[in-house]
Scaffold this motif. Structure first.
Motif, short mmCIF file in Angstrom:
data_model
loop_
_atom_site.label_atom_id
_atom_site.label_comp_id
_atom_site.label_asym_id
_atom_site.label_seq_id
_atom_site.Cartn_x
_atom_site.Cartn_y
_atom_site.Cartn_z
N SER A 95 0.83 -1.21 0.00
CA SER A 95 0.00 0.00 0.00
C SER A 95 0.86 1.25 0.00
O SER A 95 0.57 2.23 -0.71
CB SER A 95 -0.93 0.01 1.22
OG SER A 95 -1.85 -1.06 1.16
N ALA A 96 1.92 1.23 0.81
CA ALA A 96 2.82 2.40 0.87
C ALA A 96 3.50 2.63 -0.47
O ALA A 96 3.63 3.78 -0.92
CB ALA A 96 3.85 2.21 1.98
N MET A 97 3.94 1.55 -1.11
CA MET A 97 4.58 1.69 -2.42
C MET A 97 3.60 2.24 -3.44
O MET A 97 3.94 3.12 -4.25
CB MET A 97 5.11 0.35 -2.91
CG MET A 97 6.36 -0.17 -2.24
SD MET A 97 7.80 0.92 -2.31
CE MET A 97 7.77 1.53 -3.96
N SER A 98 2.38 1.75 -3.42
CA SER A 98 1.38 2.19 -4.40
C SER A 98 1.03 3.66 -4.19
O SER A 98 0.86 4.41 -5.17
CB SER A 98 0.13 1.32 -4.29
OG SER A 98 0.42 -0.02 -4.57
N ALA A 99 0.92 4.08 -2.94
CA ALA A 99 0.63 5.49 -2.67
C ALA A 99 1.75 6.39 -3.17
O ALA A 99 1.50 7.44 -3.80
CB ALA A 99 0.43 5.70 -1.16
N ALA A 100 3.00 5.99 -2.93
CA ALA A 100 4.13 6.79 -3.40
C ALA A 100 4.17 6.83 -4.92
O ALA A 100 4.42 7.88 -5.53
CB ALA A 100 5.43 6.24 -2.84
N ALA A 101 3.92 5.68 -5.55
CA ALA A 101 3.94 5.64 -7.02
C ALA A 101 2.83 6.51 -7.61
O ALA A 101 3.03 7.20 -8.62
CB ALA A 101 3.79 4.20 -7.50
N HIS A 102 1.65 6.51 -6.98
CA HIS A 102 0.56 7.33 -7.48
C HIS A 102 0.90 8.82 -7.36
O HIS A 102 0.61 9.61 -8.28
CB HIS A 102 -0.73 7.02 -6.72
CG HIS A 102 -1.93 7.67 -7.30
ND1 HIS A 102 -2.99 8.12 -6.54
CD2 HIS A 102 -2.27 7.97 -8.59
CE1 HIS A 102 -3.91 8.65 -7.33
NE2 HIS A 102 -3.50 8.58 -8.58
N THR A 103 1.51 9.22 -6.25
CA THR A 103 1.94 10.61 -6.12
C THR A 103 2.98 10.96 -7.17
O THR A 103 2.93 12.05 -7.77
CB THR A 103 2.50 10.87 -4.71
OG1 THR A 103 1.49 10.57 -3.74
CG2 THR A 103 2.94 12.31 -4.55
N LEU A 104 3.90 10.05 -7.43
CA LEU A 104 4.90 10.30 -8.47
C LEU A 104 4.25 10.50 -9.83
O LEU A 104 4.67 11.37 -10.62
CB LEU A 104 5.90 9.14 -8.54
CG LEU A 104 7.18 9.25 -7.74
CD1 LEU A 104 8.02 8.00 -7.90
CD2 LEU A 104 7.98 10.48 -8.15
N TYR A 105 3.23 9.71 -10.11
CA TYR A 105 2.51 9.90 -11.37
C TYR A 105 1.92 11.31 -11.43
O TYR A 105 1.98 11.97 -12.49
CB TYR A 105 1.41 8.86 -11.50
CG TYR A 105 0.41 9.18 -12.60
CD1 TYR A 105 0.79 9.13 -13.94
CD2 TYR A 105 -0.89 9.57 -12.28
CE1 TYR A 105 -0.11 9.45 -14.95
CE2 TYR A 105 -1.80 9.89 -13.28
CZ TYR A 105 -1.40 9.83 -14.61
OH TYR A 105 -2.29 10.17 -15.61
N SER A 106 1.37 11.79 -10.33
CA SER A 106 0.76 13.12 -10.32
C SER A 106 1.79 14.22 -10.55
O SER A 106 1.44 15.31 -11.01
CB SER A 106 0.06 13.36 -8.98
OG SER A 106 -1.04 12.49 -8.84
N LEU A 107 3.04 13.94 -10.26
CA LEU A 107 4.09 14.95 -10.43
C LEU A 107 4.83 14.82 -11.76
O LEU A 107 5.40 15.80 -12.24
CB LEU A 107 5.11 14.85 -9.28
CG LEU A 107 4.56 15.10 -7.87
CD1 LEU A 107 5.68 14.90 -6.84
CD2 LEU A 107 3.98 16.49 -7.74
#
Length: 614
Positions: free
Chosen positions: A476-488
């Motif tokens: 879950s933590a990895m997915s949240a970080a990856a999703h934020t990276l996508y937004s940036l």
């Protein structure tokens, strides 16, 4: 007898160094010794601030006769569950075959091949219902291993095979609004309408579930928002919260939040700080932040993992007695000891919370504390060949970093980059996420270098364990970080990885929201339109320009960054597409609002920006 624990990284292991038990640390050496002697292995798992772990250490592991029998008939391994979370998760899963009363201390009896064949929790030196005496347990296990070994090893292998199959699950689809409405309805039905919180005793904060409810509130579910706010208010008014130093205790043994279990954990307080800041609860948030910075943060910058439940008050060792004192009386006593080991993942949660809450509530010294911790980890835990899981006083643990370390640290660095405008933190976060994608080899995320070598050697390592306790799972933590990276970055590789990871556990998470709050929160974000707001600052803010109202967008769940023109340029040059071409208009602070990377015209007045709020 060798004293192998005296120089351990873990304070929990050091506290057992003087036991008459011939303890080994976790590693291949212990299993090789068991194989040589042809005896079973006791894997005893706990943590430094665990009250019943202290009790068993005093009563059973300090008993010379018990220790003698244990040394003669077993190889004994002491494990800090916080240092080796993958070992703990593996043996917790195995222990569920023998007892539903899971917890710590966790004592698992395994074959020399590492496969569990019996397990329990607290064992006293004499029978105390419902607990048998430790000697009785040891004798029964010895008899079974010596006289019925084929049966023991057959059962152990059957359990190990079942554990290996846990990762063989078909992916599902991410829940939509209808399914999330059902999730919120189930959580609402589980609410304790008299005392607040969820369920009966014992009662935990379940901060990940509160974040999920706030996520749903940000997309228009007023019922979810109200449930989160009721729960947060009930906890803030309860004995779970320390009014003197501001932190929250781990859980309450009673339904009405009284009689807390008095250890204070870094992860609970980090997650609760984020939640209270999101609902604008300034006083409670300020208390938690103060606790984190003044009690938990160490001189070098890293945060201790926990504070003990026990301490000595007026010469007597007691649990919780320190917390019953007022501020003046506390000052005359020695505070409960800190578990000073610095865990990368949990520090990432604290960095994220302090950076986000400091930005939301205009507390720049909270952001500074987050920066100190991040700089410590980047300097001491990011080594040329690996990410460190844990350290203490400059000594690093041999434990492998886990997905939770990569994901939580990356998430903290990204939030810090947004709060400070310093692109170096975002670059470091991207490197952590990229490392797990590069190591995946067909999986969604994987730890570079592989799983714990002992578990892997015995084919016991759980693949991407999705289970969540009081804080997010690694996936879950990895997915949240990856999703934020996508937004940036607008790099769809990150969005695809997060989506695939969440699809892999959606069938588990949707029916059990109380146990998968963080995963469902990521799924909620993936299924909602994302908003990104970049404000490039110009002249000094006079209280009416866009910079003064941009933080209102954070409450809507948007990605918000307030940067200078030079900082925006640095982000763009580093490959963060969201910042490309962002500059001021006529020297005025200028806001750039995008939804799923479709951007509106830039605005320089607050009224126009507020009008765009959903």
């Amino acid at each position: 007898m060798a004293n192998r624990l005296a120089s351990a990284v873990s304070p929990y292991l050091r506290s057992h160094a003087d036991n008459p038990v011939d303890w080994f640390e976790w590693g291949a050496e212990a299993f090789a010794e068991a194989q040589r002697r042809q005896v079973p292995v006791l894997v005893s798992i706990g943590y430094s601030t665990c009250h019943w772990c202290h009790v068993m250490a005093r009563e059973s592991f300090s008993d010379a006769a018990l220790a003698g029998y244990l040394n003669d008939n077993f190889v004994a391994i002491k494990v800090d569950r916080e240092e080796y979370p993958d070992v703990d998760a593996t043996y917790l899963a195995a222990a569920s075959a023998f007892t539903s009363n899971l917890g710590w201390p966790l004592n698992v009896f395994v074959t020399p091949a590492g496969e569990a064949f019996f397990a329990g929790t607290y064992f006293p030196p004499v029978p105390v219902q419902p607990h048998p005496a430790f000697r009785q347990v040891l004798e029964a296990v010895t008899d079974a291993f010596v006289n019925r070994r084929d049966e023991v090893e057959g059962n152990a292998n059957h359990i190990a095979t079942a554990l290996r199959a846990l990762g063989d699950r078909a992916p599902g689809t991410l829940p939509g609004d209808e399914q999330f409405a059902t999730v919120v309805a189930e959580l609402t039905a589980y609410e304790d309408t008299e005392y607040g919180g969820f369920g009966g005793a014992p009662k935990f904060p379940v901060a990940t579930v509160l974040d999920l409810l706030l996520d749903r509130g940000s997309v228009g579910d007023s019922g979810a928002q109200a449930l989160a706010e009721r729960t947060l208010a009930a906890m803030a008014a309860s004995d779970l919260r320390d009014r003197v130093e501001g932190g929250f205790f781990r859980y309450s043994t009673m339904r009405n939040w009284t009689d807390p279990h008095y250890e204070r954990m870094l992860y609970d307080n980090a997650l609760l700080l984020g939640a209270y800041a999101r609902v604008g609860s300034h006083e409670v948030a300020e208390g938690i932040a103060s606790f984190l910075i003044t009690v938990m943060q160490q001189d070098a910058g890293g945060f201790a993992s926990a504070q003990d439940s026990e301490s000595t008050v007026d010469g007597v060792r007691v649990e919780g007695g320190y917390y019953a004192l007022d501020a003046d009386d506390r000052a005359a006593q020695s505070p409960p000891a800190l578990d000073r080991k610095v865990l990368t993942g949990w520090n990432g949660l604290a960095i994220e919370a302090l950076a986000a809450a400091g930005s939301r509530l205009d507390q720049p010294h909270w952001v500074d504390a987050a920066r100190r911790a991040a700089d410590f980890l980047l300097g001491q835990h990011v080594l040329p060949d690996r990410l460190v899981r844990a350290s203490i006083d400059g000594t690093v643990s041999a434990a492998r970093a886990t997905l939770e370390d990569y994901g939580m640290f990356a998430g903290g660095l990204l939030e810090l980059a947004l709060a400070t405008g310093e692109v170096r933190y975002a670059v470091a976060a991207r490197e952590l996420v990229d490392a797990t994608l590069d190591a995946a080899s067909g999986a969604v995320f994987a730890v570079p270098g592989g799983a714990d070598p002992v578990l892997a050697g015995h084919r016991l390592a759980l693949e991407s364990d999705p289970s969540e306790g009081a804080y997010p799972s690694g996936i879950s933590a990895m997915s949240a970080a990856a999703h934020t990276l996508y937004s940036l970055t607008a790099d769809t590789r990150y969005l695809e990885a997060a989506t695939r990871a969440m699809e892999s556990i959606a069938p588990l998470a949707t029916p059990r929201p109380i146990a998968f709050g963080a995963a469902l929160g990521v799924m909620s974000g993936l299924g909602s339109a994302s908003s990104q707001l970049v404000v490039v600052t110009g002249h000094a803010d006079d209280g009416t320009n866009v910079a003064s109202v941009a933080l209102a967008w954070q409450r809507s769940g948007a990605i918000v960054s307030i940067v200078t023109a030079d900082q925006a340029r640095a982000f763009a040059e580093a490959g963060f597409e969201l910042f490309e071409g962002r500059t001021t208009r006529d020297g005025e602070s200028t806001a750039y609002l995008c939804r799923d990377f479709v951007c509106a015209l830039p605005v320089t007045d607050a009224a126009s920006l507020l009008a765009l709020l959903p």
